[in-house]
Design an enzyme around this catalytic site. Sequence first.
Site, mmCIF file in Angstrom:
data_model
loop_
_atom_site.group_PDB
_atom_site.id
_atom_site.type_symbol
_atom_site.label_atom_id
_atom_site.label_comp_id
_atom_site.label_asym_id
_atom_site.label_seq_id
_atom_site.Cartn_x
_atom_site.Cartn_y
_atom_site.Cartn_z
ATOM 1 N N LEU A 141 39.451 40.904 35.809
ATOM 2 C CA LEU A 141 39.193 39.839 34.801
ATOM 3 C C LEU A 141 39.878 38.435 35.722
ATOM 4 O O LEU A 141 40.855 38.897 36.457
ATOM 5 C CB LEU A 141 40.502 40.215 33.297
ATOM 6 N N ASP A 142 39.590 37.647 35.844
ATOM 7 C CA ASP A 142 40.447 36.622 35.988
ATOM 8 C C ASP A 142 42.372 36.602 36.394
ATOM 9 O O ASP A 142 42.685 37.210 34.705
ATOM 10 C CB ASP A 142 40.560 34.656 36.419
ATOM 11 N N ARG A 143 43.076 36.777 36.714
ATOM 12 C CA ARG A 143 44.212 36.307 37.293
ATOM 13 C C ARG A 143 44.755 36.475 35.490
ATOM 14 O O ARG A 143 45.708 36.964 35.040
ATOM 15 C CB ARG A 143 45.337 35.961 38.265
ATOM 16 N N ARG A 171 34.681 29.128 31.769
ATOM 17 C CA ARG A 171 35.691 28.209 32.484
ATOM 18 C C ARG A 171 34.453 26.920 33.308
ATOM 19 O O ARG A 171 34.481 25.480 32.870
ATOM 20 C CB ARG A 171 36.265 28.570 33.249
#
Length: 347
Positions: A162-164, A264
């Site tokens: 997952l993204d940070r 996103r």
Amino acid sequence: MERTINGSVKKDDLLKNLKIRFSMEKIKENTDESQDFRLLGKAICEENEGLRLDFYLAKNFLFFSRNQWIQALKKGSVLINNGVKKASYRLKEKDQISYFSPQEKEPEVNRHIYPIWEKMGVLAIFKPSSLPMHEGGRYRLNTFCQVLKEDIDKNCAPVHRLDRETSGVVLCASCPDLRRLLSEGFHKHEIEKTYFAIVKGKVEKDSWSVEQKIGTDELSTLRTKQWVSEKGSYAFTEFKVLERKEKFTLLLVKPKTGRTHQIRVHAAWSGYPLVGDKKYQGDDNIFIEYMEKGFTKKVENICLFDRLCLHAGKISFIHPVDKKRHTVASDLPEDMKAIWKSLGEDS
């Protein structure tokens, strides 16, 4: 090294080498352990050969501005093939860059991860926002993988990422064979993921889908920024409205592919950028300011919150051992609930 006719070393070359040796000695004096220097990205490829060192660093490692990288080079905090170089140095193929980054300089993170579900070597772990998955950039030990080994299971590792700034369910496994089989499930599209997202704008339609390729944003100055591109890879995302407010919408999102920043990008491309997203608001300077100065008033005015409002709420997969489909869910976290509540009355 060039020599004079009688075999002695030229004065200029001698001074140059003494300066380099002195710089290296100063670096050793200022570091407790050599491991404080760590690799910064992969070795230079042919595509980047000939670029100025300072320009390359500023474009590819955005946690410093170009001026900050120049100062780091002057201090000897950046090494090229274990040697000191000037900002004007032209990169060569296979050059390897290292950066002085001791543990104590790492940013603070939320290390509160915990198991949601476990069965026969497969674990579903909750990851909070603002916790990077792997080592990189400013992060070395404050990562999901490191905390997982320290606090949950030293043999455990994630199967996907997952993204940070994204929170939610991360599927993990306790041995390489299980991880390999689960990874195959991702490639075969057998694993289904569902997200919650809060976006800017009141979405009038109840649902919609985006089927647009995603690739590197060639018009952006940001190395990691993606966008809809004919040169990119196939991507498909489904969006469904859960709740509406006058200027914001809570969505249920199902990405059918797994491209970098897919949700996103497709949300922003649709005209509804995520609340808290510093990278996809239509202005690269917002992200650059955030990286250089933090969550300033300018960043807050655009992004509203210092928390990407994206949560991996559910994952469904076939267990490699019992061959049954399992579904693990994680409710909307308290910080996103508070943000949604603060955004005004329902319309």
